[in-house]
Write a protein that holds these residues in place. Structure first.
Motif, PDB file in Angstrom:
ATOM      1  N   THR A   8     -69.614  61.665  15.860  1.00  0.00           N
ATOM      2  CA  THR A   8     -70.137  60.936  14.706  1.00  0.00           C
ATOM      3  C   THR A   8     -71.275  60.015  15.140  1.00  0.00           C
ATOM      4  OG1 THR A   8     -67.929  60.951  13.744  1.00  0.00           O
ATOM      5  CG2 THR A   8     -69.529  59.426  12.791  1.00  0.00           C
ATOM      6  N   PRO A   9     -72.436  60.094  14.506  1.00  0.00           N
ATOM      7  CA  PRO A   9     -73.571  59.263  14.940  1.00  0.00           C
ATOM      8  C   PRO A   9     -73.328  57.777  14.669  1.00  0.00           C
ATOM      9  CG  PRO A   9     -74.116  60.441  12.922  1.00  0.00           C
ATOM     10  CD  PRO A   9     -72.812  60.998  13.399  1.00  0.00           C
ATOM     11  N   LEU A  10     -73.796  56.961  15.595  1.00  0.00           N
ATOM     12  CA  LEU A  10     -73.713  55.509  15.447  1.00  0.00           C
ATOM     13  C   LEU A  10     -74.937  55.042  14.663  1.00  0.00           C
ATOM     14  CD1 LEU A  10     -72.707  54.596  19.135  1.00  0.00           C
ATOM     15  CD2 LEU A  10     -71.194  54.799  17.141  1.00  0.00           C
ATOM     16  N   THR A 202     -78.628  49.570  18.350  1.00  0.00           N
ATOM     17  CA  THR A 202     -78.230  48.453  17.502  1.00  0.00           C
ATOM     18  C   THR A 202     -76.712  48.371  17.371  1.00  0.00           C
ATOM     19  OG1 THR A 202     -80.292  48.581  16.250  1.00  0.00           O
ATOM     20  CG2 THR A 202     -78.453  47.439  15.198  1.00  0.00           C
ATOM     21  N   ILE A 203     -76.061  49.488  17.117  1.00  0.00           N
ATOM     22  CA  ILE A 203     -74.608  49.480  16.932  1.00  0.00           C
ATOM     23  C   ILE A 203     -73.895  49.140  18.235  1.00  0.00           C
ATOM     24  CG2 ILE A 203     -72.602  50.873  16.334  1.00  0.00           C
ATOM     25  CD1 ILE A 203     -74.386  50.031  13.955  1.00  0.00           C
ATOM     26  N   LEU A 204     -74.375  49.662  19.358  1.00  0.00           N
ATOM     27  CA  LEU A 204     -73.762  49.324  20.648  1.00  0.00           C
ATOM     28  C   LEU A 204     -73.916  47.830  20.938  1.00  0.00           C
ATOM     29  CD1 LEU A 204     -74.844  52.398  22.806  1.00  0.00           C
ATOM     30  CD2 LEU A 204     -72.559  51.875  21.927  1.00  0.00           C
ATOM     31  N   HIS A 205     -75.070  47.290  20.587  1.00  0.00           N
ATOM     32  CA  HIS A 205     -75.291  45.849  20.761  1.00  0.00           C
ATOM     33  C   HIS A 205     -74.357  45.040  19.864  1.00  0.00           C
ATOM     34  CE1 HIS A 205     -77.418  41.970  20.179  1.00  0.00           C
ATOM     35  NE2 HIS A 205     -77.737  42.126  21.447  1.00  0.00           N
ATOM     36  N   VAL A 206     -74.099  45.535  18.651  1.00  0.00           N
ATOM     37  CA  VAL A 206     -73.169  44.865  17.739  1.00  0.00           C
ATOM     38  C   VAL A 206     -71.784  44.770  18.365  1.00  0.00           C
ATOM     39  CG1 VAL A 206     -71.902  45.143  15.568  1.00  0.00           C
ATOM     40  CG2 VAL A 206     -74.376  45.419  15.599  1.00  0.00           C
ATOM     41  N   TYR A 207     -71.290  45.882  18.899  1.00  0.00           N
ATOM     42  CA  TYR A 207     -69.972  45.884  19.535  1.00  0.00           C
ATOM     43  C   TYR A 207     -69.915  44.858  20.674  1.00  0.00           C
ATOM     44  CZ  TYR A 207     -68.116  50.136  17.283  1.00  0.00           C
ATOM     45  OH  TYR A 207     -67.614  51.058  16.384  1.00  0.00           O
ATOM     46  N   ALA A 208     -70.907  44.905  21.556  1.00  0.00           N
ATOM     47  CA  ALA A 208     -70.890  44.039  22.733  1.00  0.00           C
ATOM     48  C   ALA A 208     -71.010  42.560  22.366  1.00  0.00           C
ATOM     49  CB  ALA A 208     -72.021  44.434  23.686  1.00  0.00           C
TER      50      ALA A 208
END
Length: 542
Positions: A8-10, A202-208
């Motif tokens: 699923t795309p982030l 952007t989504i990976l940065h949100v998680y971190a």
């Protein structure tokens, strides 16, 4: 063997849809020029985002187009963030504090098709619009009652533009590597440089950035993002708060006003906030003068510049607020390190514990770091060796937009321009910027450490330290200081303040009291301008 997991795309679209389903009732409060107390929910916001997406389509905007924004932190700017990116366009946030020639360069270099702007910035853009021939029109972020008379070509009123549009929209299916946003560096040397983010980064940065040892966001939080949304995506809070379901309070043009910030904190029971040191100094000054308290406030994140010790001490001792430092840059989306104490640090002596709080923190997972000497050799993380900081990771740029130079090296490491040392447990302490470090008698002197020491003086409001040529020592540090209102201090008293706090040979060789100091468009001290102004400074011992 292949994984059985879904691919699923982030995407920011998936974040938006999740937030609307799960956190629809969470509140967004905004201060705007036309309404000092606007309030609605995430559900309301994303309904209007769909209307805005239809409006963009009606303007002829297409996937891949750059859409510019010059706006403060408020609900309309948030709507732009999502409608533009989720439509497959690029949300180009522009810093309105830039010089006119920089604004002209950025808009033309990005090839913005339309620009959305706050009322306050209309006069600025009116003067230079003819230098932006590719911009088809300008949308003013207000309603008809507050729409100004303007000479902007194809000027439209935001609320009128979206009023009759449908609140349903078929979002396109986007690859996670689709460009989503763009931000330009402040351009202290040469023209500003563009960094293009994608949905995945952007989504990976949100998680971190939302992790407990970072900004620790949840639906129980009331967050006030003070760091401007035109500056590296407001440190990502415009995405991470909706994901977590945190209530957001957005101060709009009042982000530097201590009284407004205090009132917002107490009215909405804000628990956390993020901004640059000057904002927190303004809030501390207002609290001191007014006698007000901020009982709901639990923690503040400080970034963008080194945090003065007085901010940490006064918020802790007078208001029971924990101040946490962070480090990053436009090229890093921006988060690189975050400073929350490990359990073992609470056993340290008070002065050592405080010294650790002033450091920039440990890398968050996803950011790989190293420090190098002048020959490119990796230096040990021993808390002593100081070198150039390089980084790599999934939310760090590998190149600049439409530029063949700059960016990551052949091994994928990006040069940050900072000089730092790393402790064995990963605590980073920045000692200077590569171009600002002072070399005196063959030894390095940290201008940042000297500035932090200077502003801890109770009579000093702001300070800068630069290296000035010296016939004997190659360079010596010169202190430039602004005194607080109605305070007096001699040069001798100022320099004596450093005794016992830094090495003797680090102490500035002279001090000049000034009325103001130059800053870049992002609020940082402009050392380049200071070095030019004081390059012919005459030392008393020469």
């Amino acid at each position: 063997m292949h994984s059985t997991m879904m691919n699923t795309p982030l995407t920011i679209t998936s974040l938006m849809e999740f937030s609307e389903k799960v956190h629809s009732a969470a509140e967004i409060v905004s201060v705007t020029a036309d309404n000092p107390n606007h309030s609605y929910t995430y559900g309301d916001a994303f309904k209007r985002v769909r209307k805005l997406a239809n409006a963009l389509e009606s303007l002829g905007a297409k996937q891949g187009d750059c859409i510019g924004t010059l706006a403060w932190n408020d609900y309309r700017h948030l709507e732009l963030y999502y409608a533009i990116s989720c439509s497959g366009m690029v949300c180009h946030t522009i810093n309105p504090r830039l010089f006119p020639e920089q604004l002209e360069f950025i808009v033309n270099h990005a090839e913005d098709r339309w620009i959305f702007l706050d009322v306050a910035f209309v006069p600025i853009i009116e003067k230079i619009q003819d230098l932006m021939p590719n911009v088809e029109g300008f949308i003013v972020l207000t309603d008809e009652a507050h729409m100004p008379e303007t000479t902007l070509r194809n000027a439209l009123c935001y609320e009128t533009l979206i009023a009759d549009k449908a609140d349903t929209f078929a979002w396109p299916e986007l690859a996670e590597t689709t460009a989503s946003a763009m931000c330009y560096t402040s351009g202290t040397t040469g023209n500003p440089k563009g960094v293009v983010y994608d949905h995945r980064s952007t989504i990976l940065h949100v998680y971190a950035s939302s992790l407990p040892d970072a900004m620790n966001l949840s639906a129980q939080e009331v967050v006030m993002p003070i760091v401007p949304m035109f500056h590296v995506n407001g440190w990502g809070l415009v995405y991470s708060a909706p994901m977590a379901g945190a209530k957001m309070v957005m101060p709009g043009p009042k982000m530097g006003d201590g009284e407004t910030l205090c009132n917002l904190i107490n009215t909405h029971k804000i628990t956390s906030s993020a901004g640059v040191p000057t904002v927190w100094l303004a809030l501390l000054q207002y609290l001191e003068k007014s006698g007000e308290k901020v009982p709901s406030l639990q923690r503040l994140t400080v970034g963008g510049a080194a945090c003065p010790q007085v901010i940490i001490e006064e918020f802790a001792s007078k208001h029971s607020v924990e101040v946490q430092t962070a480090w990053g840059m436009t090229e890093m989306s921006p988060l690189g390190t975050y400073n929350r104490p490990n359990p073992s640090e609470f056993e340290l002596p008070k002065d050592q514990f405080l010294a650790n709080r002033l450091k920039q923190g440990r890398p968050v997972f996803g950011v790989d770091m190293r420090i190098e000497d002048e020959d490119g050799n990796a230096l040990p993380w021993d808390g002593k060796s100081s070198g150039s900081v390089k980084v790599r990771g999934p939310w760090i740029t590998k190149s600049y937009y439409k530029m063949e130079t700059g960016g990551a090296d052949e091994n994928g490491w990006f040069e940050t321009g900072d000089v730092a040392c790393m402790s064995p447990d990963g605590m980073m302490q920045i000692t200077d910027r590569t171009k600002d470090v002072i070399k005196s008698g063959g030894e390095w002197i940290s201008s940042i450490d000297l500035e932090n020491c200077a502003v801890n003086h109770p009579k000093v409001a702001e300070a800068a330290v630069i290296g000035v040529p010296h016939s004997k020592w190659t360079e010596r540090p010169l202190l430039l200081a602004i005194l607080k209102e109605d305070q007096t201090l001699t040069e001798k008293e100022m320099l004596e303040w450093f005794d016992g706090k830094v090495a003797k040979w680090w102490i500035p060789a002279d001090c000049v009291f000034v009325d103001s100091l130059p800053h870049t468009a992002t609020g940082k001290l402009s050392k380049k301008d200071l070095r030019e102004e004081y390059q012919d400074f005459k030392w008393s011992d020469e």
